[in-house]
Design an enzyme around this catalytic site. Structure first.
Site, short mmCIF file in Angstrom:
data_model
loop_
_atom_site.label_atom_id
_atom_site.label_comp_id
_atom_site.label_asym_id
_atom_site.label_seq_id
_atom_site.Cartn_x
_atom_site.Cartn_y
_atom_site.Cartn_z
N ARG A 230 0.87 -1.18 0.00
CA ARG A 230 0.00 0.00 0.00
C ARG A 230 0.91 1.23 0.00
O ARG A 230 2.12 1.12 0.06
CB ARG A 230 -1.04 -0.01 1.13
CG ARG A 230 -0.68 -0.72 2.40
CD ARG A 230 0.44 -0.09 3.16
NE ARG A 230 0.17 1.32 3.39
CZ ARG A 230 1.08 2.22 3.68
NH1 ARG A 230 2.37 1.87 3.75
NH2 ARG A 230 0.79 3.47 3.88
N GLY A 231 0.26 2.41 -0.04
CA GLY A 231 1.04 3.63 -0.21
C GLY A 231 1.12 3.93 -1.70
O GLY A 231 1.43 3.03 -2.51
N ARG B 210 -7.46 -0.18 -6.56
CA ARG B 210 -7.61 0.92 -5.62
C ARG B 210 -7.78 2.20 -6.43
O ARG B 210 -6.90 2.54 -7.24
CB ARG B 210 -6.40 1.00 -4.67
CG ARG B 210 -6.30 -0.23 -3.76
CD ARG B 210 -5.43 0.02 -2.55
NE ARG B 210 -6.05 0.91 -1.60
CZ ARG B 210 -5.41 1.43 -0.54
NH1 ARG B 210 -4.14 1.16 -0.34
NH2 ARG B 210 -6.04 2.24 0.30
N GLN C 212 -2.14 2.51 9.96
CA GLN C 212 -0.84 2.55 9.28
C GLN C 212 0.21 3.32 10.10
O GLN C 212 1.40 3.07 9.98
CB GLN C 212 -0.97 3.21 7.90
CG GLN C 212 -1.72 2.38 6.88
CD GLN C 212 -3.19 2.74 6.83
OE1 GLN C 212 -3.79 3.16 7.82
NE2 GLN C 212 -3.79 2.60 5.67
N ASP D 34 -1.99 10.88 -1.93
CA ASP D 34 -2.30 9.87 -2.95
C ASP D 34 -2.64 10.51 -4.28
O ASP D 34 -2.59 9.85 -5.33
CB ASP D 34 -3.47 9.00 -2.49
CG ASP D 34 -3.03 8.11 -1.35
OD1 ASP D 34 -2.95 8.59 -0.21
OD2 ASP D 34 -2.72 6.93 -1.61
N ASN E 222 -5.36 12.63 0.83
CA ASN E 222 -4.52 11.72 1.61
C ASN E 222 -5.43 10.93 2.57
O ASN E 222 -6.64 11.12 2.59
CB ASN E 222 -3.44 12.50 2.37
CG ASN E 222 -2.39 11.60 2.98
OD1 ASN E 222 -1.85 10.72 2.28
ND2 ASN E 222 -2.08 11.77 4.24
N LYS E 223 -4.81 10.07 3.34
CA LYS E 223 -5.54 9.19 4.24
C LYS E 223 -6.58 9.93 5.06
O LYS E 223 -6.33 11.04 5.53
CB LYS E 223 -4.52 8.49 5.16
CG LYS E 223 -5.08 7.51 6.15
CD LYS E 223 -5.98 6.46 5.53
CE LYS E 223 -5.30 5.70 4.41
NZ LYS E 223 -6.26 4.89 3.60
O1 MRU Z 1 -4.44 3.29 2.28
P1 MRU Z 1 -2.95 3.49 2.18
O2 MRU Z 1 -2.21 2.90 3.32
O3 MRU Z 1 -2.42 3.04 0.84
O4 MRU Z 1 -2.79 5.06 2.26
C1 MRU Z 1 -1.50 5.61 2.20
C2 MRU Z 1 -1.49 7.08 2.37
O5 MRU Z 1 -2.50 7.70 2.58
C3 MRU Z 1 -0.18 7.75 2.19
O6 MRU Z 1 -0.11 8.90 2.97
C4 MRU Z 1 -0.01 8.13 0.72
O7 MRU Z 1 -0.16 7.00 -0.09
C5 MRU Z 1 1.27 8.76 0.44
S1 MRU Z 1 2.55 7.54 0.54
C6 MRU Z 1 4.03 8.15 0.19
#
Ligand code: MRU
Length: 370
Positions: free
Chosen positions: A53-54, A90, A206, A247, A257-258
């Site tokens: 993920r990320g 995703r 996370q 993202d 972002n998250k």
């Molecule tokens: O749902 P995830 O764990 O994939 O979400 C990740 C994030 O929100 C990160 O902050 C984002 O991908 C930037 S990663 C360098």
């Protein structure tokens, strides 16, 4: 980055020269396990279930996923089907589509027998570029941290420089270094007395599981807090800067972002705390302007809200990983994975090319194109 003295990346070509190795992030921080992905279906499943993920790592995994499909069937139809399969895993992080398009556009003009090898080379190039971009983000962010630390009043000079971060935008979210955590690693190595407030980042945690794991392995002082604590800490002068990843960033600088990032930006704005976002070019979506209206927000399973995974502390199952239910039977859960922070709340965008204002002019000043 380091795990028990060994340097790791998050994704690699296995010794068989065909399959892909990854770290299973669903088991961290309690189990460090690697997995081999040998088919496009396995790559898609790894992205969907968040084994990887990320945003940047999802993109690189998708790129290698196309390679895995082409090893079996290098036809146009196979390429198109694998593209759709991976792209559907995703929806929010634009890096995935960006990386898939890059590999597809690279291999499509080639004769089918050459396509799998070409996809492998392109995926490897994307991975290497990601490492370089993240390290450059680290250097630019380091300078901001040093300036902010030096600008603190004399009575605060001897105290730790307090950074707050949300989710995991570290090396586990990229190929190496990370985005938001890269300046933290650079600052720690440069001798800045740094301390990180780590938002746990419900529902998938996370922060508590991945960011805390990374920072611990690199020896960076940190403290895990519940997601709701950040505003309180900012009111009491205990946060010098907030830095997060993204993202998808629109051309005018809205930042997706998250889930929960927006609330941190509001609290930072209210308390005069700088709020920076770290991103590589692959995260900019030049086709979008208004992030709130236009960015697709992933809705994940309600069970990620109504249950939680952890290591059992006591009893016969002590040490094992387990899921426990948090909510009453029958209560519904809703689980939007991301939110959008409007550009007006963002102090600056830290990219591999330098720091930009969160405006279209700022981003075009660095990238000069659309
Ligand atoms: O749902 P995830 O764990 O994939 O979400 C990740 C994030 O929100 C990160 O902050 C984002 O991908 C930037 S990663 C360098």
């Amino acid at each position: 980055m380091n795990i028990d003295g060994k340097a790791w990346r998050t994704i690699w070509l296995e010794p068989d020269g065909r399959s892909i190795g990854v770290i299973d992030q669903t088991l961290l921080p309690h189990r460090f396990t690697t997995r081999s992905l040998g088919t496009v279906a396995e790559a898609a499943e790894a992205i969907r279930t968040m084994v990887v993920r990320g945003a940047p790592l999802i993109g690189v995994t998708g790129a290698y996923g196309l390679m895995l499909a082409l090893q079996v069937d290098a036809s146009d139809a196979s390429l198109a089907a694998a593209f759709e399969q991976l792209n559907a895993t995703r929806p929010t992080a634009v890096n995935l589509r960006w990386a898939l398009e890059r590999v597809r556009d690279h291999v499509q003009p080639l004769p089918p027998p050459q396509r799998a090898a070409a996809a492998q080379a392109e995926a490897a190039a994307i991975a290497e570029e990601d490492v370089a971009m993240c390290e450059a983000i680290g250097e630019h962010g380091l300078r901001i941290f040093q300036q902010l630390a030096a600008a603190r009043p004399p009575e605060r000079q001897g105290q730790p420089f307090n950074v707050l971060t949300h989710c995991n935008a570290g090396w586990l979210a990229t190929v190496d270094w990370g985005t938001a955590l890269a300046p933290i690693y650079k600052a720690h190595r440069a001798g800045l007395n740094i301390h990180v407030w780590v938002d746990e980042t419900r529902p998938r945690n996370q922060g508590a599981s991945l960011t805390a794991f990374e920072l611990g392995r690199e020896g960076v002082p940190h403290t895990v807090i519940v997601d709701n604590a950040g505003g309180h800490l900012m009111q009491h002068g205990q946060v010098d800067v907030v830095i997060v990843g993204t993202d998808r960033t629109t051309r005018r600088g809205d930042v997706c972002n998250k889930i929960g990032t927006y609330l941190k930006a509001l609290a930072a704005h209210d308390n005069g705390v700088p709020f920076y976002v770290a991103l590589p070019a692959s995260t900019i979506d030049w086709s979008l302007d208004d992030g709130v209206a236009e960015i697709p927000i992933e809705a994940r399973s309600p069970e990620e809200v109504t249950a939680i995974q952890g290591r059992v502390l006591a009893g016969p199952a002590a040490g094992q990983l387990a899921s426990v239910q948090l909510t009453p039977d029958g209560s519904a859960g809703f689980n939007p994975g991301f939110d959008v922070t409007p550009a007006r709340l963002v102090t600056g965008l830290i990219t591999e090319r330098g720091v930009a204002a969160a405006t279209e002019a700022g981003l075009r000043g660095l990238y000069g194109h659309g």
